[in-house]
Design a protein around this motif. Structure first.
Motif, mmCIF file in Angstrom:
data_model
loop_
_atom_site.group_PDB
_atom_site.id
_atom_site.type_symbol
_atom_site.label_atom_id
_atom_site.label_comp_id
_atom_site.label_asym_id
_atom_site.label_seq_id
_atom_site.Cartn_x
_atom_site.Cartn_y
_atom_site.Cartn_z
ATOM 1 N N PRO A 180 0.146 11.701 17.389
ATOM 2 C CA PRO A 180 -0.466 10.534 16.725
ATOM 3 C C PRO A 180 -1.200 10.950 15.463
ATOM 4 N N VAL A 181 -1.050 10.144 14.397
ATOM 5 C CA VAL A 181 -1.723 10.445 13.131
ATOM 6 C C VAL A 181 -2.655 9.319 12.694
ATOM 7 N N HIS A 182 -2.457 8.092 13.195
ATOM 8 C CA HIS A 182 -3.327 6.951 12.886
ATOM 9 C C HIS A 182 -3.311 6.584 11.407
ATOM 10 N N LEU A 183 -2.320 7.056 10.666
ATOM 11 C CA LEU A 183 -2.272 6.727 9.244
ATOM 12 C C LEU A 183 -1.933 5.254 9.037
ATOM 13 N N ARG A 184 -1.021 4.723 9.846
ATOM 14 C CA ARG A 184 -0.651 3.323 9.695
ATOM 15 C C ARG A 184 -1.831 2.414 9.988
ATOM 16 N N HIS A 185 -2.622 2.767 11.015
ATOM 17 C CA HIS A 185 -3.787 1.946 11.340
ATOM 18 C C HIS A 185 -4.792 1.959 10.195
ATOM 19 N N ALA A 186 -4.981 3.112 9.566
ATOM 20 C CA ALA A 186 -5.919 3.182 8.445
ATOM 21 C C ALA A 186 -5.454 2.296 7.301
ATOM 22 N N ARG A 187 -4.170 2.332 6.977
ATOM 23 C CA ARG A 187 -3.656 1.519 5.886
ATOM 24 C C ARG A 187 -3.691 0.036 6.222
ATOM 25 N N ASP A 188 -3.340 -0.319 7.443
ATOM 26 C CA ASP A 188 -3.394 -1.726 7.833
ATOM 27 C C ASP A 188 -4.808 -2.269 7.704
ATOM 28 N N THR A 189 -5.790 -1.466 8.072
ATOM 29 C CA THR A 189 -7.179 -1.907 7.962
ATOM 30 C C THR A 189 -7.594 -2.041 6.509
ATOM 31 N N LEU A 190 -7.146 -1.126 5.656
ATOM 32 C CA LEU A 190 -7.471 -1.204 4.234
ATOM 33 C C LEU A 190 -6.886 -2.453 3.591
ATOM 34 N N HIS A 191 -5.698 -2.893 4.053
ATOM 35 C CA HIS A 191 -5.074 -4.078 3.473
ATOM 36 C C HIS A 191 -5.898 -5.331 3.738
ATOM 37 N N ARG A 192 -6.561 -5.385 4.890
ATOM 38 C CA ARG A 192 -7.226 -6.614 5.298
ATOM 39 C C ARG A 192 -8.340 -7.011 4.345
ATOM 40 N N LEU A 193 -9.064 -6.037 3.802
ATOM 41 C CA LEU A 193 -10.223 -6.356 2.980
ATOM 42 C C LEU A 193 -9.822 -7.101 1.704
ATOM 43 N N PRO A 194 -8.950 -6.570 0.836
ATOM 44 C CA PRO A 194 -8.547 -7.356 -0.340
ATOM 45 C C PRO A 194 -7.759 -8.604 0.013
ATOM 46 N N ARG A 195 -6.978 -8.554 1.098
ATOM 47 C CA ARG A 195 -6.186 -9.726 1.468
ATOM 48 C C ARG A 195 -7.079 -10.882 1.907
ATOM 49 N N ASP A 196 -8.042 -10.612 2.801
ATOM 50 C CA ASP A 196 -8.931 -11.675 3.268
ATOM 51 C C ASP A 196 -9.846 -12.161 2.158
ATOM 52 N N THR A 197 -10.268 -11.249 1.276
ATOM 53 C CA THR A 197 -11.094 -11.661 0.141
ATOM 54 C C THR A 197 -10.304 -12.572 -0.784
ATOM 55 N N ALA A 198 -9.037 -12.239 -1.035
ATOM 56 C CA ALA A 198 -8.201 -13.083 -1.889
ATOM 57 C C ALA A 198 -8.028 -14.477 -1.284
ATOM 58 N N ARG A 199 -7.834 -14.550 0.005
ATOM 59 C CA ARG A 199 -7.684 -15.859 0.649
ATOM 60 C C ARG A 199 -8.952 -16.691 0.510
ATOM 61 N N VAL A 234 -12.778 -0.268 8.080
ATOM 62 C CA VAL A 234 -12.149 0.653 7.127
ATOM 63 C C VAL A 234 -12.671 2.070 7.319
ATOM 64 N N ARG A 235 -13.997 2.200 7.446
ATOM 65 C CA ARG A 235 -14.582 3.532 7.622
ATOM 66 C C ARG A 235 -14.125 4.158 8.942
ATOM 67 N N ALA A 236 -14.083 3.340 10.010
ATOM 68 C CA ALA A 236 -13.620 3.860 11.298
ATOM 69 C C ALA A 236 -12.159 4.284 11.216
ATOM 70 N N ALA A 237 -11.335 3.483 10.537
ATOM 71 C CA ALA A 237 -9.918 3.836 10.397
ATOM 72 C C ALA A 237 -9.746 5.116 9.599
ATOM 73 N N ARG A 238 -10.579 5.298 8.551
ATOM 74 C CA ARG A 238 -10.488 6.528 7.761
ATOM 75 C C ARG A 238 -10.862 7.740 8.617
ATOM 76 N N ARG A 239 -11.901 7.584 9.454
ATOM 77 C CA ARG A 239 -12.276 8.707 10.328
ATOM 78 C C ARG A 239 -11.157 9.030 11.301
ATOM 79 N N TRP A 240 -10.504 7.998 11.853
ATOM 80 C CA TRP A 240 -9.392 8.240 12.770
ATOM 81 C C TRP A 240 -8.237 8.933 12.059
#
Length: 401
Positions: A180-199, A234-240
Motif C-alpha cells: 500500500p502507498v496511499h498515494l491515490r487517497h492523498a490525491r483524492d483528498t487534495l482534489h476535494r478542497l478546490p472542487r468544493d470551494t469552486a462549487r 489533506v494533512r492526514a492524507a499527506r502523512r499517510w
C-alpha cells in the motif's frame, strides 16, 4: 429518550447495513478506490496467516504453531513502515509477556497465582506510549503461556521463534505483494478542497445575482465554515502518503501522476478559506429583513458575482491541474485571475465612491482571498503531455490601496 428496538426498526437497520455492504462490494469491483484497497489488504492478511500456518504447523511442526499466523495476520498493516514498526513492537511485547509469565509461575508454582501476579504487570507494559495499539499482546501472550503450561527454556525459545517467523512472513507479504502507498487517497483528498470551494463560489455567484434570502446566505456561511476541515484531511492524507513511501520496495516503480503540493500550499488555502468564511458571514449579515448590515447595492452584487465566478474558475483549474475530475473547460489560470482582480478593482472603486461599512470589510477580505488564491498555485504535472505548454509565470498581485 430511549430508543425502542422494535422488529421493524431492527429490520430497517439490517437492510440499511446490507445495502451499504452491497454498495461497497460493487464499488470495489467497479474500479480502483478505498473499497478495493481494503479488500486487497484483507486477502493479503488471510494469505499471510495461511502461509505462516503452513510453514510453522505443517512443515516445521512447531508445538504452538498458532503464534505464527496470529502474528502474521496482525502485521499486514496499512503501510509497510507500519508493518515493520508493529513487528518490532509485537516481538518485544510477546517476548516480555512470555518471560514474565514463566517468571511468575516459577515464583508462585500455580497458574492462577501467576495470572494474578503477571497480568497487572503486562497490562502496564502494554499501556506504554511507545507500543501504540499493540499493547494487548503482552497480556494475551502471558495467558497463552500460562494456559498451555509451556515454561521451559525450550518452550520459551519456540514461542519467540514462532513469533519471529510470523512477523517475517507478515511483513514480507505486505511489502512484496501490492504494497500500500496511499498515494491515490492523498490525491483524492487534495482534489476535494478546490472542487468544493469552486462549487460554493459558483452557488454564491448564481444565487447572489438574484434576490437571495437569509436562509441561502446562512447556508453559504455554513459551507464556507466547513472548508477548513478539508485541510485536516489533506494533512492526514499527506502523512499517510509519506508513510506509505517509507521502506516501500516499489515506491519508485509505480506510475507517477500529478505532484502533490507542498505544505506551503496548505498554508495558503488555510488563510484563503478563513477569509472566504468571513466573506460569506458578511453576506449572511446583510441578507433578510432582520439584517445586521445594510443590503449590498445591485451594482455591487453584479461585480461580486463576476468575481465569484472567476474565483470558481481558478479553483476548477487547480482541481484539474491536481488530476481531479472537476467539470470545467480548460482555461488559462492567469487570464481568469486577471478577470477576478479586475472585478475586485471595480468593487474597491465603488466602495471608495460610496463608502459603506459592510462593503469595506467585504472588499478587504476578498482582497486577501484573491491574494492567497494567487499564491496557492499547484505544482505543474511531473510528466507533462507532449505538445502542452509549460505553466505560465505567476500573476502579480495588485497592492491594496
Amino acid at each position: 429518550m430511549r430508543a425502542e428496538f422494535t422488529p421493524s426498526r431492527l429490520w430497517n437497520l439490517a437492510r440499511a447495513e446490507g445495502t451499504a455492504v452491497l454498495r461497497a462490494v460493487r464499488s470495489g469491483l467497479a474500479g480502483q478506490g478505498r473499497e478495493r484497497d481494503l479488500a486487497v489488504q484483507a486477502v493479503k492478511a488471510a494469505g499471510a496467516a495461511v502461509l505462516a500456518w503452513l510453514v510453522a504447523g505443517c512443515w516445521w511442526g512447531a508445538p504452538l504453531a498458532l503464534m505464527a499466523p496470529w502474528t502474521a495476520i496482525a502485521l499486514v498493516q496499512s503501510t509497510v513502515y507500519r508493518s515493520v514498526r508493529a513487528g518490532v513492537q509485537q516481538f518485544v511485547l510477546i517476548a516480555g509477556g512470555t518471560l514474565l509469565a514463566a517468571l511468575a509461575f516459577a515464583l508462585t508454582g500455580d497458574t492462577v497465582g501467576a495470572m494474578v501476579l503477571v497480568l497487572p504487570v503486562t497490562m502496564l507494559l502494554g499501556n506504554h506510549s511507545g507500543f501504540d495499539d499493540q499493547g494487548v499482546y503482552a497480556s494475551t501472550t502471558a495467558l497463552f503461556v500460562l494456559v498451555y503450561g509451556s515454561f521451559s527454556a525450550g518452550d520459551i525459545g519456540y514461542r519467540l521463534l514462532e513469533t519471529l517467523l510470523g512477523a517475517v512472513i507478515g511483513i514480507a507479504v505486505n511489502a512484496l505483494v501490492l504494497p500500500p502507498v496511499h498515494l491515490r487517497h492523498a490525491r483524492d483528498t487534495l482534489h476535494r478542497l478546490p472542487r468544493d470551494t469552486a462549487r460554493l463560489l459558483r452557488d454564491i455567484a448564481e444565487e447572489a445575482a438574484e434576490e437571495y434570502g437569509a436562509a441561502q446566505a446562512q447556508e453559504w456561511h455554513a459551507r464556507a465554515a466547513r472548508l477548513p476541515r478539508l485541510l485536516d484531511d489533506v494533512r492526514a492524507a499527506r502523512r499517510w502518503q509519506q508513510e506509505g513511501d517509507r521502506l516501500n520496495p516499489v515506491r519508485r516503480m509505480r506510475r507517477q501522476g500529478p505532484r502533490i503540493p507542498s505544505p506551503e500550499w496548505d498554508t495558503s488555502w488555510e488563510r484563503l478559506t478563513g477569509h472566504l468564511a468571513t466573506v460569506a458571514g458578511v453576506l449572511a449579515d446583510a441578507a433578510g429583513e432582520g439584517a445586521w448590515l445594510r443590503p449590498l447595492p445591485r451594482p455591487v452584487l453584479a461585480d461580486l458575482t463576476r468575481l465569484m465566478r472567476a474565483m470558481a474558475e481558478v479553483c476548477e483549474c487547480d482541481c484539474v491541474t491536481l488530476g481531479g475530475d472537476c467539470p470545467a473547460d480548460p482555461r488559462d489560470r492567469d487570464e481568469v485571475l486577471s478577470r477576478a482582480w479586475q472585478a475586485h478593482h471595480r468593487l474597491a472603486t465603488w466602495n471608495a465612491d460610496h463608502t459603506t461599512a459592510p462593503l469595506g470589510g467585504l472588499v478587504n477580505d476578498l482582497h486577501h482571498t484573491l491574494t492567497h488564491l494567487t499564491e496557492a498555485r499547484p505544482p505543474a504535472p511531473a510528466s507533462p503531455v507532449p505538445g502542452t505548454r509549460e505553466a505560465p509565470a505567476p500573476v502579480a498581485v495588485p497592492v491594496e490601496t
